[in-house]
Design a protein around this motif. Structure first.
Motif, PDB file in Angstrom:
ATOM      1  N   ALA A  65     -25.734  -9.128   7.368  1.00 36.86           N
ATOM      2  CA  ALA A  65     -24.529  -9.480   6.594  1.00 36.86           C
ATOM      3  C   ALA A  65     -23.295  -8.782   7.138  1.00 36.86           C
ATOM      4  N   GLY A  66     -23.514  -7.677   7.850  1.00 39.08           N
ATOM      5  CA  GLY A  66     -22.380  -6.963   8.441  1.00 39.08           C
ATOM      6  C   GLY A  66     -21.767  -5.975   7.474  1.00 39.08           C
ATOM      7  N   PRO A  67     -20.797  -5.222   7.955  1.00 41.26           N
ATOM      8  CA  PRO A  67     -20.179  -4.207   7.087  1.00 41.26           C
ATOM      9  C   PRO A  67     -19.533  -4.873   5.875  1.00 41.26           C
ATOM     10  N   PHE A  68     -19.643  -4.230   4.746  1.00 47.75           N
ATOM     11  CA  PHE A  68     -18.971  -4.757   3.563  1.00 47.75           C
ATOM     12  C   PHE A  68     -17.515  -4.329   3.627  1.00 47.75           C
ATOM     13  N   ASP A  69     -16.672  -5.244   3.993  1.00 46.53           N
ATOM     14  CA  ASP A  69     -15.266  -4.871   4.197  1.00 46.53           C
ATOM     15  C   ASP A  69     -14.391  -5.366   3.053  1.00 46.53           C
ATOM     16  N   GLY A  70     -15.035  -5.735   1.951  1.00 46.74           N
ATOM     17  CA  GLY A  70     -14.266  -6.266   0.826  1.00 46.74           C
ATOM     18  C   GLY A  70     -13.176  -5.318   0.384  1.00 46.74           C
ATOM     19  N   TYR A  71     -13.538  -4.048   0.235  1.00 44.73           N
ATOM     20  CA  TYR A  71     -12.533  -3.097  -0.230  1.00 44.73           C
ATOM     21  C   TYR A  71     -11.486  -2.826   0.840  1.00 44.73           C
ATOM     22  N   GLY A  72     -11.908  -2.926   2.086  1.00 46.83           N
ATOM     23  CA  GLY A  72     -10.939  -2.792   3.170  1.00 46.83           C
ATOM     24  C   GLY A  72      -9.906  -3.898   3.092  1.00 46.83           C
ATOM     25  N   ARG A  73     -10.398  -5.125   2.852  1.00 43.41           N
ATOM     26  CA  ARG A  73      -9.457  -6.248   2.745  1.00 43.41           C
ATOM     27  C   ARG A  73      -8.564  -6.071   1.519  1.00 43.41           C
ATOM     28  N   MET A  74      -9.184  -5.499   0.489  1.00 41.17           N
ATOM     29  CA  MET A  74      -8.400  -5.251  -0.709  1.00 41.17           C
ATOM     30  C   MET A  74      -7.250  -4.286  -0.436  1.00 41.17           C
ATOM     31  N   SER A  75      -7.517  -3.308   0.435  1.00 38.95           N
ATOM     32  CA  SER A  75      -6.477  -2.307   0.653  1.00 38.95           C
ATOM     33  C   SER A  75      -5.266  -2.918   1.359  1.00 38.95           C
ATOM     34  N   TYR A  76      -5.493  -4.051   2.051  1.00 38.47           N
ATOM     35  CA  TYR A  76      -4.322  -4.709   2.627  1.00 38.47           C
ATOM     36  C   TYR A  76      -3.440  -5.278   1.520  1.00 38.47           C
ATOM     37  N   ILE A  77      -4.099  -5.808   0.499  1.00 37.09           N
ATOM     38  CA  ILE A  77      -3.322  -6.292  -0.646  1.00 37.09           C
ATOM     39  C   ILE A  77      -2.548  -5.122  -1.242  1.00 37.09           C
ATOM     40  N   ALA A  78      -3.254  -3.997  -1.381  1.00 36.00           N
ATOM     41  CA  ALA A  78      -2.609  -2.824  -1.969  1.00 36.00           C
ATOM     42  C   ALA A  78      -1.421  -2.385  -1.138  1.00 36.00           C
ATOM     43  N   GLU A  79      -1.609  -2.423   0.171  1.00 35.49           N
ATOM     44  CA  GLU A  79      -0.509  -1.990   1.030  1.00 35.49           C
ATOM     45  C   GLU A  79       0.680  -2.943   0.921  1.00 35.49           C
ATOM     46  N   ALA A  80       0.370  -4.220   0.856  1.00 39.95           N
ATOM     47  CA  ALA A  80       1.453  -5.199   0.717  1.00 39.95           C
ATOM     48  C   ALA A  80       2.212  -4.958  -0.583  1.00 39.95           C
ATOM     49  N   LEU A  81       1.449  -4.689  -1.650  1.00 46.64           N
ATOM     50  CA  LEU A  81       2.102  -4.441  -2.936  1.00 46.64           C
ATOM     51  C   LEU A  81       2.947  -3.177  -2.879  1.00 46.64           C
ATOM     52  N   ALA A  82       2.393  -2.142  -2.255  1.00 43.44           N
ATOM     53  CA  ALA A  82       3.123  -0.875  -2.171  1.00 43.44           C
ATOM     54  C   ALA A  82       4.383  -1.057  -1.338  1.00 43.44           C
ATOM     55  N   ALA A  83       4.241  -1.783  -0.244  1.00 45.08           N
ATOM     56  CA  ALA A  83       5.405  -1.999   0.615  1.00 45.08           C
ATOM     57  C   ALA A  83       6.483  -2.753  -0.147  1.00 45.08           C
ATOM     58  N   GLU A  84       6.046  -3.669  -0.989  1.00 46.54           N
ATOM     59  CA  GLU A  84       7.000  -4.450  -1.768  1.00 46.54           C
ATOM     60  C   GLU A  84       7.851  -3.522  -2.633  1.00 46.54           C
ATOM     61  N   CYS A  85       7.238  -2.476  -3.140  1.00 48.19           N
ATOM     62  CA  CYS A  85       7.978  -1.542  -3.978  1.00 48.19           C
ATOM     63  C   CYS A  85       8.613  -0.427  -3.159  1.00 48.19           C
ATOM     64  N   GLY A  86       8.596  -0.559  -1.867  1.00 45.29           N
ATOM     65  CA  GLY A  86       9.286   0.412  -1.037  1.00 45.29           C
ATOM     66  C   GLY A  86       8.534   1.703  -0.883  1.00 45.29           C
ATOM     67  N   GLN A  87       7.343   1.584  -0.351  1.00 36.61           N
ATOM     68  CA  GLN A  87       6.560   2.782  -0.196  1.00 36.61           C
ATOM     69  C   GLN A  87       5.840   2.763   1.128  1.00 36.61           C
TER      70      GLN A  87
END
Lengths: 369, 285, 169, 296
Positions: free
Chosen positions: C130-152
């Motif tokens: 199945a390979g590495p479970f990268d779900g949370y890794g992909r999630m962190s991109y969402i988090a980064e996008a959200l954080a960047a949106e708020c200027g961080q």
């Protein structure tokens, strides 16, 4: 000075011009969430402020009064990492600063009630010591508001001293005109930075309006009228003198103790600091928090100064209409009405403050007599 | 502009267990600059962090007359205090502070009789003040220390407190535990703190000049609730009865809104308040 | 990428049966891959749904829950309650995107050292495939996008998961 | 608006309060502003005039108030209850959260098959679509009634079937992507929890911090854990009223999670929540022949 105008069909050009000048654009856009929602969409909820690029310009929706989600998070993010901590085996711990890093931003199309919260919150974030994150984002961000053309039963800005065309907290205010254009009022020095983006009004129809005051009576163009809902003058003193009144119990009975009102509120600013991660590697985050949650004030010992929802509800109202005014000289509310609209239980701050105002009026009358 | 939430680093130099769940840590700031700038007065607090778990608010437990380290005493109760208990000598913890106001020792206490009342873990903040006063003994009138706890096993600083009386300080010391909780070999008083306070003040010879005296009361809310009226009836002026509020705090610098009582920020306007000030606050403690 | 992916598998095992079974596998010198970290619990009934989520959050590529056969529970029915829970939670996890290839349940008694070794071999191969479970890794991109949106700037998620990743192939 | 139903409701409430057979009536009133109905607490026949019949599409589930400590001194209390509210009360009775002796209801039964579900309707547009029970009843009486048999399973929650079906056709990775993006919007205001009648825990798992099972930050990771655990804690207990989704200010499709779990529980354990007081919630129960085809 020449009056400025904006032709609303040229909105895309305006945003593109601002983007070309190096600004990031934040604007209200209709979200796609209604596609996925199982229940029928509530139309008002679908408009949120988001960073927009050229592909989004057509989705910019300036009709919501006000948008379901305001602009607060662009100044006080819902969750913000502030410190990074690392501690490797056999080495001593290290902490490092995570500094805010907002690009120059223009928030376009905010409502005056959302913008009015900014100078209110400046007071708490700059008294005694400056909050770096807040100040940084304030500095980096210019706010262009649009005077409201419509209002609903939850709107009460005029009862708080605001107005649908108030310039408080705005760097520019757009006032819709009968001819479909928007008159542009630049506010202060920061507003001047925006002059470059607007065209001079060749017709010179409207007289220049340099006044940055609120509640302009001769409403230009198509500004809506928000009728006064209550007289705020007696509210503070009633709250100060009636801490144990049974009104608080009655008002709070329906309150379910969620944080929907506080999170939607443009002026609610209470926050939490939490560490997330492990002993070896963690982030300290600053998160929105709500005084409506039972554990907001609960001590680790179990003692809780505000164990009942009545007390927590009173805290919210009293903080906004008595404590904050006493401390900072202004009401911690702009009358946007979002708390009324989002409350799952239909609890209405507008109604409750209205009742307090009526009681305050009676008490004032007694005191005078 | 500074990041107010960035802690200073401190090393744990010494661990002293006061009771089964109360522990004292002696800390030393790691940076010489931090040591230089960390100037505090009795009554002020800091925010102390266990990395990955969070921060907790504790008063700075040693008086400024005993500098060189920072002492905190805490009871294991929640996530952070549990994590702090896991740490050993040599481990690092984060420190922010000093924050808040202080007891007005120079402005008010000087020249007056001072009565100290501490209950349970509340002895820790009171102790910072009486140690401070004892270190400057000749500036004050009579000093009286009353410490109480539920049982002898819950009594922090018990031996140290008892020893103060015989240490040539000219100080009256009374320690007490709750009625019914004493064992046969408990040599001290038995009784609730307000009762012991009344008895000791009334029987003091020479008498405590209560009209001019200062009292400091720290302890659980219920103890404070019953002690304040006793002090009042003994003739203490509400303006000179002090306590420290222990509200939950997060930022410590008057922003986060958590510690607010009415329009006051406990972290900025307090934690030290007089009884007179408390009476003016909304009953939200 | 020639190096073989070594999955990290967290196994919640009951102390009375599967833990003893794993012990037996060891003393019997059955060979099984070292990819499994055992967490001993008193009973599979003790394994809360949040344990499984926490394991994935903390970087697991797969999770195993294993205990006594029905009828053998030291506490009479803990495993039967657990079975009900898995019946539902397994479906829920699938519905939110953590599929069956990363999640396994089994009954392994104290006498089944062989079964435990086989189970771990199979599961390791399954998760490897199945390979590495990268779900949370992909999630962190969402988090980064959200954080960047708020200027961080800087990390949006706690860095610990990804640090774990860095050390691996 | 059909006045007769609302007036009848007011009459039933007024007479029960007047004779003292109930101390408090919990119902809906027209919201002060906006679309939503307001929860309304009536303790004397003087103010029954505020009571109205709210469209379930704009109202919270009133059973949520039955467990409120603020009114625990009042007994008995009457809840104005449509079928989803009745099911929630069944759940609370079943789990021992409210005493049967303390609980009365004024039942509302759907008159037509299609009671409007449009949330844009004003709070009392639907009054005519409801039949008000002629008197305050005990839950025992309600559950023995033929109306309960006919309408007990009625639901106002717009069916999340379409979304569930769509999701089931996706791959695991696509579903993860979908839910990550949805949950990312979650603001952690816990309005879903607060408005759920079956989420009555004094201390929620989201507040347990030793260890911190669920990150409190509204970041995708913590949001994912919160929403999954919330849904799971209601598996086999959710009575399908849709209050959580209506409460969500961020518009998360929580109904799809609940609907999926409702199906799963029905398929595997032949159980539907909120119908029988004497049954055991399926996840607090077991059978020796429960499915275990997935267990090695």
């Amino acid at each position: 000075m020449t009056p400025l105008t904006l032709k609303i069909d040229r909105l895309g050009d305006l945003l593109a011009k601002m983007a070309a000048a190096g600004f990031r654009i934040v604007a209200p856009v209709a979200s796609a969430e209604s596609d996925t929602s199982a229940t029928a969409p509530r139309p008002r909820q679908a408009v949120r402020f988001a960073v927009v690029g050229p592909q989004d310009y057509a989705r910019v929706d300036l009709t919501a009064t006000p948008a379901a989600e305001g602009i607060k998070r662009f100044f006080l993010p819902q969750s913000e990492a502030v410190v990074r901590m690392r501690q490797n085996e056999g080495q001593s711990a290290q902490v490092s600063d995570i500094s805010p890093d907002a690009p120059p931003t223009i928030i376009f199309g905010a409502r005056p009630c959302d913008a009015a919260a900014l100078p209110v919150l400046d007071r708490v974030f700059s008294w005694d010591s400056d909050d770096r994150s807040w100040s940084h984002r304030r500095q980096q961000t210019l706010v262009i508001t649009i005077a409201c053309q419509s209002s609903d039963a939850a709107c009460f800005c005029t009862s708080i001293g605001g107005a649908p065309d108030s310039t408080a907290g705005s760097d520019a205010l757009l006032v819709p005109q009968d001819d479909g254009t928007m008159q542009v009022r630049l506010v202060g020095e920061r507003g001047e930075k925006l002059r470059q983006f607007f065209d001079a009004d060749d017709a010179g129809s409207a007289a220049p309006r340099e006044d940055a005051t609120t509640g302009d009576s001769g409403k230009a163009g198509q500004v809506t009228v928000v009728p006064p809902r209550f007289d705020i003058s007696g509210v503070r003193s009633w709250i100060e003198n009636n801490f144990d009144d049974k009104l608080w119990d009655q008002a709070a009975l329906a309150c379910l103790g969620c944080g929907a009102c506080t999170y939607g509120c443009p002026t609610c600013h209470c926050f939490d600091l939490v560490d997330e991660g492990t002993e070896q590697s963690s982030l300290r985050r600053r998160n929105w928090d709500s005084c409506q949650f039972r554990n907001f004030t609960e001590h680790a010992s179990g003692h809780n100064p505000r164990p009942w929802q009545t007390q927590r509800y009173r805290q919210r109202i009293a903080h906004k209409f008595a404590y904050f005014p006493e401390r900072f000289g202004t009401t911690l509310c702009t009358g946007c009405g979002r708390c009324v609209r989002v409350c799952p239980a239909g609890v209405s701050l507008l109604e409750i403050v209205g009742r307090i105002a009526a009681k305050g009026k009676i008490e004032e009358g007694r005191a005078d007599g | 502009m500074d990041n107010h939430y960035l802690p200073m680093m401190a090393e744990i130099r010494e661990i002293v267990d006061q009771t089964h769940d109360v522990r004292t840590l002696r800390l030393r700031l790691k940076s010489a600059d931090d040591i230089e700038s960390f100037r505090w007065q009795a009554g002020q607090f800091g925010l102390f962090s266990a990395f990955g778990e969070g921060e907790s608010t504790f008063c700075i437990g040693n008086p400024p007359t005993r500098p060189g380290h920072i002492e905190i005493t805490f009871k294991q109760a929640g996530r952070v205090t549990s994590a702090l208990r896991q740490l050993d000598v040599g481990d690092t913890i984060g420190v922010r502070g000093p924050y808040g106001n202080a007891f007005p020792i120079d402005d008010v206490f000087r020249g007056r009789d001072v009565v100290f009342v501490g209950g349970g873990i509340g002895i820790a903040p009171v102790r910072a003040v009486y140690l401070n006063c004892l270190d400057r003994r000749d500036e004050f009138g009579r000093l009286m220390i009353i410490g109480g706890a539920r049982t002898a096993d819950d009594f922090p600083f018990l031996d140290e407190t008892c020893a103060l009386a015989g240490a040539g300080h000219e100080v009256t010391v009374g320690v007490t535990i709750d009625p019914g909780r004493e064992s046969s070999n408990w040599p001290h008083r038995v009784g609730l703190v307000p009762d012991v306070l009344r008895e000791m003040v009334e029987q003091a010879s020479p008498a405590v000049n209560t009209a001019e005296a200062v009292a400091i009361v720290c302890g659980p809310p219920v103890m404070i609730k019953f002690t304040l009226p006793v002090l009042h009836s003994l003739g203490f002026a509400d303006e000179r009865v002090y306590t420290t509020l222990e509200n939950r705090m997060k930022c410590g610098i008057g922003k986060c809104g958590r510690c607010n009582v009415g329009s006051r920020y406990v972290c900025k306007d307090g934690p030290v308040f007089t009884a007179a000030e408390l009476h003016r606050l909304p009953n939200d403690l | 990428m020639s190096e073989r992916f070594e999955p990290r598998i967290v196994a919640f095992v009951c102390t009375w049966c599967t833990y003893a079974g794993a012990d037996l596998a060891g003393t019997s010198r059955y060979v099984y891959p070292p990819n499994v970290r055992l967490i001993r619990v008193p009973c599979t009934g003790r394994v809360d749904a949040s344990f499984i989520l926490k394991a994935f959050e903390s970087g697991a590529d797969g999770v195993l829950v294993s205990g006594c056969h029905p009828g053998d529970c030291h506490y009479t029915s803990g495993n039967l309650h657990a079975r009900r829970r898995w019946n539902v939670f397994r479906e829920l996890l699938r519905f939110v995107g953590i599929g069956d290839d990363r999640l396994a349940f089994s009954w392994v008694s104290a006498a089944e050292g062989r079964k435990f070794a086989d189970l771990v071999c199979d599961l390791t191969e399954r998760v490897r495939a199945a390979g590495p479970f990268d779900g949370y890794g992909r999630m962190s991109y969402i988090a980064e996008a959200l954080a960047a949106e708020c200027g961080q700037q800087g990390p949006a998620e706690s860095p610990d998961d990804r640090d774990g990743r860095e050390g691996r192939a | 608006m059909n006045h007769s139903s609302a007036e009848q409701l007011q009459q039933v409430a007024a007479s029960a309060l007047a004779v003292g057979s109930v101390k408090l009536v919990i119902g809906h009133a027209a919201g002060a502003a906006g679309d939503r109905a307001a929860a309304c607490f009536v303790d004397s026949d003087d103010n029954v005039g505020r009571l109205t019949i709210a469209s379930p599409g704009v109202a919270t589930n009133l059973a949520v108030y039955a467990t409120r400590p603020e009114i625990s001194h009042l007994s008995p209390i009457a809840v104005v209850a449509d079928p989803p509210t009745l099911r929630a009360l069944v759940g609370l009775l079943q789990e021992g959260q409210v005493e049967a002796d303390r609980l009365r209801v004024i039942a509302l039964w759907p008159q037509t098959a299609e009671v409007s579900q449009s949330p844009s309707d004003s709070a009392d547009d639907d009054a005519g679509a409801w039949k008000v029970s002629g008197s305050v009843q005990t839950m025992e009486q309600v559950l023995a009634s033929h109306e309960w048999v006919a309408h007990g399973q009625w639901t106002a929650a717009a069916q999340a079937d379409d979304l569930v079906e769509r999701l089931l056709k996706m791959s695991d990775a696509e579903r993860w992507q979908f839910w990550s993006a949805e949950f990312a919007r979650c603001s952690r205001c816990y309005a879903c929890r607060a408005s759920c009648p079956l989420c009555y825990c004094r201390r929620c798992v989201a507040e347990k911090n030793q260890p911190q099972w669920i990150d409190t930050s509204a970041t995708p990771r913590g949001n994912f854990a919160w929403n999954v655990i919330r849904a799971f804690h209601l598996a086999g207990r959710c009575i399908d009223c849709g209050a959580c989704e209506r409460a969500c200010p961020q518009g998360l499709p929580l109904g799809a999670l609940n609907e999926f779990l409702r199906r799963t529980v029905a398929e595997k354990f032949d159980y539907r929540a909120g119908l029988e007081v004497d049954s055991t919630p399926p996840l607090a129960d077991f059978r020796t022949d429960d499915p275990e085809e997935f267990i090695r």
